[in-house]
Design a protein around this motif. Structure first.
Motif, PDB file in Angstrom:
ATOM      1  N   ARG A 194       0.827  -1.206   0.000  1.00  0.00           N
ATOM      2  CA  ARG A 194       0.000   0.000   0.000  1.00  0.00           C
ATOM      3  C   ARG A 194       0.865   1.261   0.000  1.00  0.00           C
ATOM      4  NH1 ARG A 194      -4.854  -1.370   4.367  1.00  0.00           N
ATOM      5  NH2 ARG A 194      -6.037  -2.801   3.018  1.00  0.00           N
ATOM      6  N   TRP A 195       1.958   1.216   0.751  1.00  0.00           N
ATOM      7  CA  TRP A 195       2.859   2.371   0.808  1.00  0.00           C
ATOM      8  C   TRP A 195       3.440   2.661  -0.571  1.00  0.00           C
ATOM      9  CZ3 TRP A 195       8.153   3.041   0.006  1.00  0.00           C
ATOM     10  CH2 TRP A 195       8.689   4.245   0.490  1.00  0.00           C
ATOM     11  N   LEU A 196       3.805   1.606  -1.300  1.00  0.00           N
ATOM     12  CA  LEU A 196       4.333   1.792  -2.649  1.00  0.00           C
ATOM     13  C   LEU A 196       3.255   2.308  -3.596  1.00  0.00           C
ATOM     14  CD1 LEU A 196       6.518  -1.437  -3.017  1.00  0.00           C
ATOM     15  CD2 LEU A 196       7.332   0.899  -2.709  1.00  0.00           C
ATOM     16  N   GLN A 197       2.032   1.787  -3.476  1.00  0.00           N
ATOM     17  CA  GLN A 197       0.955   2.224  -4.364  1.00  0.00           C
ATOM     18  C   GLN A 197       0.590   3.683  -4.118  1.00  0.00           C
ATOM     19  OE1 GLN A 197      -2.387  -0.592  -4.720  1.00  0.00           O
ATOM     20  NE2 GLN A 197      -1.059  -2.174  -3.879  1.00  0.00           N
ATOM     21  N   GLU A 198       0.673   4.133  -2.865  1.00  0.00           N
ATOM     22  CA  GLU A 198       0.387   5.533  -2.559  1.00  0.00           C
ATOM     23  C   GLU A 198       1.393   6.471  -3.215  1.00  0.00           C
ATOM     24  OE1 GLU A 198       0.383   5.669   1.645  1.00  0.00           O
ATOM     25  OE2 GLU A 198      -1.593   4.713   1.872  1.00  0.00           O
ATOM     26  N   ARG A 199       2.547   5.931  -3.593  1.00  0.00           N
ATOM     27  CA  ARG A 199       3.583   6.733  -4.254  1.00  0.00           C
ATOM     28  C   ARG A 199       3.616   6.514  -5.754  1.00  0.00           C
ATOM     29  NH1 ARG A 199       3.938   6.415   0.648  1.00  0.00           N
ATOM     30  NH2 ARG A 199       5.127   7.846   1.981  1.00  0.00           N
ATOM     31  N   GLY A 200       2.500   5.995  -6.299  1.00  0.00           N
ATOM     32  CA  GLY A 200       2.342   5.915  -7.728  1.00  0.00           C
ATOM     33  C   GLY A 200       2.773   4.615  -8.379  1.00  0.00           C
ATOM     34  N   VAL A 201       3.183   3.624  -7.613  1.00  0.00           N
ATOM     35  CA  VAL A 201       3.592   2.347  -8.190  1.00  0.00           C
ATOM     36  C   VAL A 201       2.339   1.525  -8.476  1.00  0.00           C
ATOM     37  CG1 VAL A 201       4.966   0.253  -7.856  1.00  0.00           C
ATOM     38  CG2 VAL A 201       5.745   2.438  -6.892  1.00  0.00           C
TER      39      VAL A 201
END
Length: 363
Positions: free
Chosen positions: A53-60
């Motif tokens: 989720r942390w990565l997805q919040e940064r556009g991944v």
């Protein structure tokens, strides 16, 4: 709850429920042997989910974020767990070799140990036979059981990783389908499952991960201290002591301190019997673990990882009773059952006891 019907008749609905029950029985019966890997996969899911989720919040993108999480976090984490288990069992065999096979059979009841030398005597016999009969056929006969078992467990681990991948990548899709088809956010069913999700996150990502982090850090500290230890004053069986330190973390207030006390007392007795000047080493160990390490655990590790959702007494019994009852995966299944039961008592049971309450009328 929202279920679609064909004609609205109660007989049709009852028929579909019977069919659903039959499907559930077939599914549970078919996958019974994979129960341990299923709960282990759930644990890995709750470890991987916040990172993804942390990565997805940064556009991944979700797929790439999931792959990165599995490759960079989950796989090294599994390798670390395996290394801890192997070293701990090896050190345990040095202390109580006769009990190792019995312990392993208890934790891994379905594991085939018939062709694997689990004691020094059986290992010596196997090597002697290979030396006296060094043929390809003899060698293949000796290793086929181990290779077969290793291949089967590797396949199970591969299935578990695939299960975790789809859970992490498609969690938003599955949650949306559940809200639209089964129960929306206003129903008690949704609130109960949401509470279970929060509880599992608290236990798996919180307590369990805290235990493993403390095991790793304490093992590093014990081995580093052994590098400066006086002769005959090394901390014995450092990995076993580290495992005990991590497990003792679930006991409030005095858990880890009991482990430190016994190790320090042992080293102090050795120092008194050999050279009292060497007392500096157990004193150094006590200062590092009680002051520096414990403060790091209380200030950083516990606040970041540990959840405070459940009473400590329930956590203690879930972790301590799980492995003896279920085997190796009891450390995950025990807390899972505790969360499901406790959240039912907290969220659903009051609405059943007082049917007139507002919560009992929302589906």
């Amino acid at each position: 709850m929202k279920f679609e019907r064909d004609d609205g008749t109660s007989s049709t609905e009852l028929g579909w429920w019977v069919f659903a029950a039959a499907l559930a029985v077939v599914l549970v019966t078919s996958l019974d042997s994979y129960l341990g890997w299923f709960v282990f996969g759930l644990f890995l899911y709750y470890v991987a989910r916040p990172i993804s989720r942390w990565l997805q919040e940064r556009g991944v993108p979700s797929g790439i974020a999931t792959i990165l999480t599995l490759a960079l976090i989950i796989l090294p984490f599994i390798a670390l767990l395996a290394a801890i288990a192997v070293i701990a069992f090896g050190q345990l065999s040095a202390v109580r070799a006769a009990d190792v096979e019995r312990l392993v059979r208890t934790l891994f009841p379905g594991f085939d140990f018939g062709t694997i030398p689990t004691t020094p005597e059986r290992l010596y016999d196997s090597v002697s036979e290979l030396l006296t009969n060094p043929s390809i056929r003899s060698f293949l006969f000796r290793i086929r059981g181990f290779v077969g078992t290793f291949a089967a467990q590797s396949y199970n681990l591969f299935l578990t990783l695939i299960f975790v991948f789809f859970l992490v990548r498609d969690e938003a899709t599955m949650t949306g389908w559940f809200r639209r088809t089964v129960a929306d956010e206003e129903t008690s069913t949704y609130r109960y499952l949401q509470a279970v999700d929060q509880g599992l996150n608290s236990v798996f990502f919180g307590y369990t991960l805290t235990i493993f982090v403390i095991i790793v850090l304490s093992a590093v500290i014990y081995n580093l201290l052994n590098l400066v230890a006086p002769p005959s004053m090394v901390i014995p069986q450092t990995m076993l002591v580290a495992v005990a330190t991590g497990l003792a973390t679930i006991v409030p207030l005095v858990g880890r301190s009991i482990v430190y006390f016994f190790v320090v007392a042992y080293l102090a007795i050795v120092a008194f019997e050999t050279d009292p000047v060497r007392l500096w080493f157990p004193i150094l160990l006590l200062l590092i673990m009680e002051i520096a390490f414990d403060n790091v655990v209380r200030t950083y590790i516990r606040p970041v990882l540990s959840g405070r959702l459940f009473p400590t007494s329930l956590i203690v019994f879930a972790y301590l009773l799980g492995p003896p009852i279920f085997g190796w995966y009891g450390i995950f299944l025990g807390p899972f059952i505790m969360v499901v039961v406790v959240q039912f008592l907290w969220v659903v049971f009051p609405t059943l006891s007082w049917p007139g309450s507002p919560e009992s009328n929302d589906g």
